[in-house]
Design a protein around this motif. Structure first.
Motif, PDB file in Angstrom:
ATOM      1  N   ASP A 168      36.478  23.484  34.132  1.00 50.57           N
ATOM      2  CA  ASP A 168      35.454  24.121  33.318  1.00 50.57           C
ATOM      3  C   ASP A 168      34.503  24.892  34.226  1.00 50.57           C
ATOM      4  O   ASP A 168      33.834  24.293  35.072  1.00 50.57           O
ATOM      5  CB  ASP A 168      34.691  23.062  32.527  1.00 50.57           C
ATOM      6  CG  ASP A 168      33.716  23.653  31.535  1.00 50.57           C
ATOM      7  OD1 ASP A 168      33.273  24.813  31.727  1.00 50.57           O
ATOM      8  OD2 ASP A 168      33.385  22.958  30.568  1.00 50.57           O
TER       9      ASP A 168
ATOM     10  N   PHE B 278      43.516  18.457  27.432  1.00 51.11           N
ATOM     11  CA  PHE B 278      42.110  18.541  27.803  1.00 51.11           C
ATOM     12  C   PHE B 278      41.655  17.213  28.385  1.00 51.11           C
ATOM     13  O   PHE B 278      41.957  16.156  27.826  1.00 51.11           O
ATOM     14  CB  PHE B 278      41.271  18.919  26.580  1.00 51.11           C
ATOM     15  CG  PHE B 278      41.585  20.300  26.079  1.00 51.11           C
ATOM     16  CD1 PHE B 278      40.879  21.387  26.561  1.00 51.11           C
ATOM     17  CD2 PHE B 278      42.600  20.510  25.166  1.00 51.11           C
ATOM     18  CE1 PHE B 278      41.183  22.671  26.124  1.00 51.11           C
ATOM     19  CE2 PHE B 278      42.902  21.789  24.721  1.00 51.11           C
ATOM     20  CZ  PHE B 278      42.192  22.878  25.206  1.00 51.11           C
ATOM     21  N   VAL B 279      40.971  17.290  29.513  1.00 53.45           N
ATOM     22  CA  VAL B 279      40.428  16.107  30.184  1.00 53.45           C
ATOM     23  C   VAL B 279      38.974  16.408  30.546  1.00 53.45           C
ATOM     24  O   VAL B 279      38.534  17.568  30.460  1.00 53.45           O
ATOM     25  CB  VAL B 279      41.236  15.747  31.455  1.00 53.45           C
ATOM     26  CG1 VAL B 279      42.669  15.380  31.111  1.00 53.45           C
ATOM     27  CG2 VAL B 279      41.211  16.873  32.470  1.00 53.45           C
ATOM     28  N   ASP B 280      38.247  15.389  30.963  1.00 54.19           N
ATOM     29  CA  ASP B 280      36.870  15.618  31.404  1.00 54.19           C
ATOM     30  C   ASP B 280      36.852  16.640  32.529  1.00 54.19           C
ATOM     31  O   ASP B 280      37.555  16.479  33.519  1.00 54.19           O
ATOM     32  CB  ASP B 280      36.231  14.316  31.885  1.00 54.19           C
ATOM     33  CG  ASP B 280      35.898  13.369  30.745  1.00 54.19           C
ATOM     34  OD1 ASP B 280      35.826  13.833  29.579  1.00 54.19           O
ATOM     35  OD2 ASP B 280      35.704  12.178  31.010  1.00 54.19           O
ATOM     36  N   GLY B 281      36.126  17.699  32.335  1.00 48.21           N
ATOM     37  CA  GLY B 281      35.994  18.695  33.385  1.00 48.21           C
ATOM     38  C   GLY B 281      36.900  19.897  33.269  1.00 48.21           C
ATOM     39  O   GLY B 281      36.874  20.783  34.116  1.00 48.21           O
TER      40      GLY B 281
ATOM     41  N   ALA C  59      36.790  14.884  40.971  1.00 53.17           N
ATOM     42  CA  ALA C  59      36.764  14.046  39.766  1.00 53.17           C
ATOM     43  C   ALA C  59      37.649  14.646  38.666  1.00 53.17           C
ATOM     44  O   ALA C  59      38.363  13.923  37.959  1.00 53.17           O
ATOM     45  CB  ALA C  59      35.331  13.883  39.264  1.00 53.17           C
ATOM     46  N   PHE C  60      37.628  15.962  38.540  1.00 52.44           N
ATOM     47  CA  PHE C  60      38.480  16.640  37.562  1.00 52.44           C
ATOM     48  C   PHE C  60      39.951  16.458  37.914  1.00 52.44           C
ATOM     49  O   PHE C  60      40.782  16.142  37.054  1.00 52.44           O
ATOM     50  CB  PHE C  60      38.114  18.125  37.494  1.00 52.44           C
ATOM     51  CG  PHE C  60      39.124  18.974  36.784  1.00 52.44           C
ATOM     52  CD1 PHE C  60      39.402  18.794  35.444  1.00 52.44           C
ATOM     53  CD2 PHE C  60      39.815  19.966  37.468  1.00 52.44           C
ATOM     54  CE1 PHE C  60      40.339  19.591  34.790  1.00 52.44           C
ATOM     55  CE2 PHE C  60      40.747  20.762  36.826  1.00 52.44           C
ATOM     56  CZ  PHE C  60      41.009  20.572  35.477  1.00 52.44           C
TER      57      PHE C  60
ATOM     58  N   GLU D  13      41.179  13.125  36.936  1.00 48.20           N
ATOM     59  CA  GLU D  13      41.430  13.034  35.490  1.00 48.20           C
ATOM     60  C   GLU D  13      42.758  13.694  35.129  1.00 48.20           C
ATOM     61  O   GLU D  13      43.506  13.184  34.295  1.00 48.20           O
ATOM     62  CB  GLU D  13      40.284  13.678  34.704  1.00 48.20           C
ATOM     63  CG  GLU D  13      38.995  12.904  34.753  1.00 48.20           C
ATOM     64  CD  GLU D  13      39.113  11.530  34.124  1.00 48.20           C
ATOM     65  OE1 GLU D  13      39.711  11.406  33.034  1.00 48.20           O
ATOM     66  OE2 GLU D  13      38.597  10.567  34.717  1.00 48.20           O
TER      67      GLU D  13
ATOM     68  N   LEU E 117      30.866  23.742  34.686  1.00 46.80           N
ATOM     69  CA  LEU E 117      30.576  22.499  35.402  1.00 46.80           C
ATOM     70  C   LEU E 117      30.641  22.683  36.910  1.00 46.80           C
ATOM     71  O   LEU E 117      30.422  21.751  37.662  1.00 46.80           O
ATOM     72  CB  LEU E 117      31.556  21.401  34.970  1.00 46.80           C
ATOM     73  CG  LEU E 117      31.490  21.020  33.494  1.00 46.80           C
ATOM     74  CD1 LEU E 117      32.565  19.966  33.177  1.00 46.80           C
ATOM     75  CD2 LEU E 117      30.110  20.514  33.121  1.00 46.80           C
TER      76      LEU E 117
ATOM     77  N   LYS F 110      46.016  11.781  33.432  1.00 47.52           N
ATOM     78  CA  LYS F 110      46.634  12.261  32.191  1.00 47.52           C
ATOM     79  C   LYS F 110      48.105  12.613  32.406  1.00 47.52           C
ATOM     80  O   LYS F 110      48.948  12.333  31.551  1.00 47.52           O
ATOM     81  CB  LYS F 110      45.863  13.479  31.672  1.00 47.52           C
ATOM     82  CG  LYS F 110      46.327  13.959  30.336  1.00 47.52           C
ATOM     83  CD  LYS F 110      46.032  12.920  29.265  1.00 47.52           C
ATOM     84  CE  LYS F 110      46.224  13.520  27.887  1.00 47.52           C
ATOM     85  NZ  LYS F 110      45.904  12.547  26.838  1.00 47.52           N
TER      86      LYS F 110
END
Length: 75
Positions: free
Chosen positions: A70, A45-48, A8-9, A12, A73, A16
């Motif tokens: 991250d 910066f993106v989710d994760g 998922a990261f 993202e 996570l 981007k």
């Protein structure tokens, strides 16, 4: 901690990066003849997590230097 980044990261990051490429194409229409200095490395910066990238107009290149999920996570 897993050695691989979560899918998922990575999705993202890919989304981007596609935005950054489209923006660079619009901003630097005549990339090979660009005369100013490159902007240098930047963080996105993106989710994760985040990634480090650089736009090099003369080479018509967006390079990704580092992708960092991250650690809080991770499984």
């Amino acid at each position: 901690m897993s050695a691989a980044a979560p899918p998922a990261f990575l999705a993202e990051v890919e989304k981007k990066v596609e935005e950054l490429v489209r923006a660079a194409e619009a901003l630097y229409l005549h990339g090979p003849v660009y005369q100013d200095l490159d902007e240098g490395a930047k963080h996105a910066f993106v989710d994760g997590g985040f990634f480090v990238y650089m736009v090099t107009p003369r080479s018509e290149l967006v390079s990704i230097w580092q992708i960092t999920p991250d650690p809080y996570l991770q499984d």
